[in-house]
Design a protein around this motif. Structure first.
Motif, PDB file in Angstrom:
ATOM      1  N   VAL A 113     -19.874   2.217  39.431  1.00  0.00           N
ATOM      2  CA  VAL A 113     -18.806   1.259  39.142  1.00  0.00           C
ATOM      3  C   VAL A 113     -18.254   0.693  40.452  1.00  0.00           C
ATOM      4  O   VAL A 113     -18.513   1.210  41.535  1.00  0.00           O
ATOM      5  CB  VAL A 113     -17.653   1.913  38.334  1.00  0.00           C
ATOM      6  N   ASP A 146     -13.501  -0.170  38.159  1.00  0.00           N
ATOM      7  CA  ASP A 146     -14.202   0.609  37.131  1.00  0.00           C
ATOM      8  C   ASP A 146     -15.112  -0.262  36.269  1.00  0.00           C
ATOM      9  O   ASP A 146     -15.372   0.042  35.112  1.00  0.00           O
ATOM     10  CB  ASP A 146     -13.215   1.400  36.250  1.00  0.00           C
ATOM     11  N   GLU A 147     -15.622  -1.343  36.835  1.00  0.00           N
ATOM     12  CA  GLU A 147     -16.566  -2.211  36.125  1.00  0.00           C
ATOM     13  C   GLU A 147     -17.985  -1.724  36.398  1.00  0.00           C
ATOM     14  O   GLU A 147     -18.331  -1.403  37.538  1.00  0.00           O
ATOM     15  CB  GLU A 147     -16.404  -3.666  36.589  1.00  0.00           C
ATOM     16  N   LEU A 148     -18.787  -1.686  35.348  1.00  0.00           N
ATOM     17  CA  LEU A 148     -20.150  -1.182  35.413  1.00  0.00           C
ATOM     18  C   LEU A 148     -21.006  -1.972  36.394  1.00  0.00           C
ATOM     19  O   LEU A 148     -21.073  -3.203  36.319  1.00  0.00           O
ATOM     20  CB  LEU A 148     -20.776  -1.239  34.009  1.00  0.00           C
ATOM     21  N   ARG A 182     -18.309   6.692  37.925  1.00  0.00           N
ATOM     22  CA  ARG A 182     -17.271   7.057  36.953  1.00  0.00           C
ATOM     23  C   ARG A 182     -17.276   8.566  36.734  1.00  0.00           C
ATOM     24  O   ARG A 182     -18.325   9.189  36.611  1.00  0.00           O
ATOM     25  CB  ARG A 182     -17.535   6.315  35.652  1.00  0.00           C
TER      26      ARG A 182
END
Length: 174
Positions: free
Chosen positions: A7, A11-13, A30
């Motif tokens: 991430v 916290d974006e993939l 994560r």
């Protein structure tokens, strides 16, 4: 082969990677930490199994790990609580934080850590492959132990515990 979810700082993939490779390259991934309290407001601490790939034998929060690709963080936290401590309970997301900690074995934890709170008063049955021991301690006693013998606790616990202490005081103290 166990994978972690890479991430960014929001916290974006970004993708997935084999767990040990992510730790060798110190890539942000994560994770979650679970803090379970009993009816006396004591925190259930876990002593990590001595055979863990890092931080073996150190004390830490009730359980922690990484969600699998395609698995929600909350479901992963519930799954690992059962796998490590032998029980489940309803978990509530409290907050998240990022940290980076290098270990003597060349691995680095660089995690976007989601913190969950639960309450439980029943039987604990630890998985000996994951957990060497456990103990319930008040927040004040835990703070004293952390200050008196910091080397006995995991790197992330040093960061998460003060945040949990403050969060718990604001949300549960009358």
């Amino acid at each position: 082969m166990e994978q972690v979810i890479l991430v960014n700082e929001q916290d974006e993939l970004l993708g997935v990677m084999e767990k040990m490779e992510a730790h060798e390259k110190a890539l942000l991934h994560r994770a979650f930490s679970v803090f379970v309290f009993n009816e006396k407001n004591e925190l259930l601490l876990q002593q990590r199994a001595f055979t863990k790939y890092h931080s073996g034998g150190l004390w830490t929060n009730t359980c922690c790990s990484h969600p699998r690709p395609g698995e929600s963080t909350e479901i992963a936290a519930t799954r690992r609580l059962q796998e490590e401590m032998g029980f489940t309970t309803e978990l509530y997301k409290a907050f998240s934080f990022t940290y980076k900690a290098a270990f003597d074995n060349g691995l680095t934890e660089h995690e976007f850590d989601h913190v969950f709170i639960g309450h439980y008063n029943g039987h604990v049955e630890v998985n000996p492959e994951e957990v060497a021991g456990y103990a319930y301690k008040s927040l004040e006693e835990t703070a004293s132990l952390l200050e008196a013998d910091p080397a006995n606790f995991t790197a992330w616990f040093h960061i998460a515990f003060p945040k949990i202490y403050d969060w718990y005081q604001q949300n549960y103290k009358s």
